[in-house]
Design a protein around this motif. Structure first.
Motif, mmCIF file in Angstrom:
data_model
loop_
_atom_site.group_PDB
_atom_site.id
_atom_site.type_symbol
_atom_site.label_atom_id
_atom_site.label_comp_id
_atom_site.label_asym_id
_atom_site.label_seq_id
_atom_site.Cartn_x
_atom_site.Cartn_y
_atom_site.Cartn_z
ATOM 1 N N ARG A 1 0.780 -1.325 -0.163
ATOM 2 C CA ARG A 1 -0.045 0.045 -0.118
ATOM 3 C C ARG A 1 0.683 1.065 0.182
ATOM 4 N N LYS A 2 1.926 1.366 0.766
ATOM 5 C CA LYS A 2 2.688 2.450 0.880
ATOM 6 C C LYS A 2 3.578 2.570 -0.288
ATOM 7 N N LEU A 3 3.967 1.476 -1.133
ATOM 8 C CA LEU A 3 4.856 1.715 -2.279
ATOM 9 C C LEU A 3 4.073 2.186 -3.503
ATOM 10 N N HIS A 4 2.712 1.780 -3.407
ATOM 11 C CA HIS A 4 1.530 2.273 -4.212
ATOM 12 C C HIS A 4 1.148 3.721 -4.080
ATOM 13 N N LYS A 5 1.107 4.118 -2.997
ATOM 14 C CA LYS A 5 1.098 5.356 -2.697
ATOM 15 C C LYS A 5 2.309 6.362 -3.509
ATOM 16 N N ALA A 6 3.370 5.996 -3.013
ATOM 17 C CA ALA A 6 4.589 6.407 -3.543
ATOM 18 C C ALA A 6 4.600 6.570 -4.888
ATOM 19 N N LEU A 7 4.267 5.650 -5.596
ATOM 20 C CA LEU A 7 4.258 5.605 -7.180
ATOM 21 C C LEU A 7 3.404 6.518 -7.893
ATOM 22 N N GLN A 8 2.371 7.142 -7.008
ATOM 23 C CA GLN A 8 1.637 8.318 -7.516
ATOM 24 C C GLN A 8 2.357 9.640 -7.741
ATOM 25 N N THR A 9 3.553 9.645 -6.908
ATOM 26 C CA THR A 9 4.245 10.810 -7.148
ATOM 27 C C THR A 9 5.726 10.519 -7.497
ATOM 28 N N GLN A 10 6.194 9.283 -7.550
ATOM 29 C CA GLN A 10 7.470 9.120 -8.124
ATOM 30 C C GLN A 10 7.553 7.918 -9.020
ATOM 31 N N GLN A 11 8.450 7.903 -10.008
ATOM 32 C CA GLN A 11 8.479 6.869 -10.805
ATOM 33 C C GLN A 11 9.826 6.177 -10.510
ATOM 34 N N PRO A 12 9.817 4.945 -10.028
ATOM 35 C CA PRO A 12 11.449 4.566 -9.910
ATOM 36 C C PRO A 12 11.803 3.998 -11.173
ATOM 37 N N ASP A 13 13.196 3.816 -11.305
ATOM 38 C CA ASP A 13 13.927 3.085 -12.370
ATOM 39 C C ASP A 13 13.687 1.669 -12.075
ATOM 40 N N PHE A 14 13.706 1.137 -11.135
ATOM 41 C CA PHE A 14 13.618 -0.206 -10.712
ATOM 42 C C PHE A 14 12.547 -0.752 -9.609
ATOM 43 N N LEU A 15 11.995 -1.586 -9.679
ATOM 44 C CA LEU A 15 11.344 -2.369 -8.459
ATOM 45 C C LEU A 15 11.933 -3.657 -8.348
ATOM 46 N N VAL A 16 12.260 -3.902 -7.021
ATOM 47 C CA VAL A 16 12.619 -5.303 -6.652
ATOM 48 C C VAL A 16 11.607 -5.614 -5.507
ATOM 49 N N GLY A 17 11.069 -7.090 -6.005
ATOM 50 C CA GLY A 17 10.094 -7.632 -5.144
ATOM 51 C C GLY A 17 10.263 -9.138 -5.285
ATOM 52 N N GLU A 18 9.674 -9.660 -4.075
ATOM 53 C CA GLU A 18 9.804 -11.300 -4.130
ATOM 54 C C GLU A 18 8.610 -11.656 -4.426
ATOM 55 N N PHE A 19 8.504 -12.694 -5.170
ATOM 56 C CA PHE A 19 7.544 -13.657 -5.736
ATOM 57 C C PHE A 19 6.976 -14.527 -4.710
ATOM 58 N N ILE A 20 5.666 -14.199 -4.245
ATOM 59 C CA ILE A 20 5.228 -15.277 -3.297
ATOM 60 C C ILE A 20 4.050 -15.961 -3.973
ATOM 61 N N TYR A 21 3.909 -17.031 -4.352
ATOM 62 C CA TYR A 21 2.558 -17.711 -5.141
ATOM 63 C C TYR A 21 1.517 -17.945 -3.989
ATOM 64 N N GLY A 22 0.235 -17.612 -4.346
ATOM 65 C CA GLY A 22 -1.150 -17.818 -3.684
ATOM 66 C C GLY A 22 -1.546 -19.070 -3.714
ATOM 67 N N PHE A 23 -0.902 -19.984 -2.760
ATOM 68 C CA PHE A 23 -1.637 -21.186 -2.686
ATOM 69 C C PHE A 23 -3.025 -21.059 -1.993
ATOM 70 N N GLY A 24 -3.881 -21.814 -2.337
ATOM 71 C CA GLY A 24 -5.140 -21.873 -1.765
ATOM 72 C C GLY A 24 -6.078 -20.602 -1.547
ATOM 73 N N ASN A 25 -5.819 -19.589 -2.421
ATOM 74 C CA ASN A 25 -6.592 -18.472 -2.233
ATOM 75 C C ASN A 25 -6.782 -18.156 -3.517
ATOM 76 N N ASN A 26 -7.595 -16.877 -3.703
ATOM 77 C CA ASN A 26 -7.963 -16.474 -5.035
ATOM 78 C C ASN A 26 -6.810 -16.044 -6.024
ATOM 79 N N TYR A 27 -5.562 -16.321 -5.633
ATOM 80 C CA TYR A 27 -4.752 -16.010 -6.522
ATOM 81 C C TYR A 27 -4.611 -16.747 -7.813
ATOM 82 N N ALA A 28 -5.119 -18.039 -7.653
ATOM 83 C CA ALA A 28 -5.240 -18.819 -8.755
ATOM 84 C C ALA A 28 -6.044 -18.538 -9.692
ATOM 85 N N GLY A 29 -7.228 -17.614 -9.217
ATOM 86 C CA GLY A 29 -8.266 -17.291 -10.123
ATOM 87 C C GLY A 29 -7.791 -15.818 -10.567
#
Length: 126
Positions: free
Chosen positions: A34-62
């Motif tokens: 949420r905080k990152l999304h808010k920052a995106l509204q005022t600043q455009q980063p050159d890079f974003l580094v994040g960790e992939f966490i697959y959504g087992f057993g939730n709506n991620y599969a849909g």
């Protein structure tokens, strides 16, 4: 000075702040998307580094594949030129292709992430 947003959502996310500084990148660290999304509204980063966490057993599969879906949609809207680097645990590598079908990802790096591999990815042009 180029900027890099780090989205840190688990204790596995390695701290590469020294490397970013060495490469002349200004890092902003976010522990909540949420905080990152808010920052995106005022600043455009050159890079974003994040960790992939697959959504087992939730709506991620849909509707969503993983924890990064909403963040990557926000990037498409507010900062479409940002290069995205994704860290992934070896046990979840098989699911990354689902994310790659939906979003442009600059580089996927498997844990344990070698500093040299990250440096190469950050210095690699599109």
């Amino acid at each position: 000075m180029p900027t890099l947003f780090s989205l840190i959502e688990s204790p596995m996310h390695p701290n590469f702040s020294a490397l970013y500084q060495q490469l002349g990148l200004t890092e902003e660290r976010f522990t909540a998307a949420r905080k990152l999304h808010k920052a995106l509204q005022t600043q455009q980063p050159d890079f974003l580094v994040g960790e992939f966490i697959y959504g087992f057993g939730n709506n991620y599969a849909g509707a969503n594949v993983c924890n990064l879906d909403v963040t990557l949609r926000a990037l498409q809207r507010f900062s479409p030129c940002t290069k995205v680097l994704v860290f992934v645990h070896p046990s979840e590598v098989q699911y990354v292709d689902k994310l790659l079908e939906l979003f442009p990802i600059h580089q996927v790096l498997r844990y344990p992430v070698a500093e040299s591999a990250l440096q190469s990815a950050l210095q690699r042009p599109l």
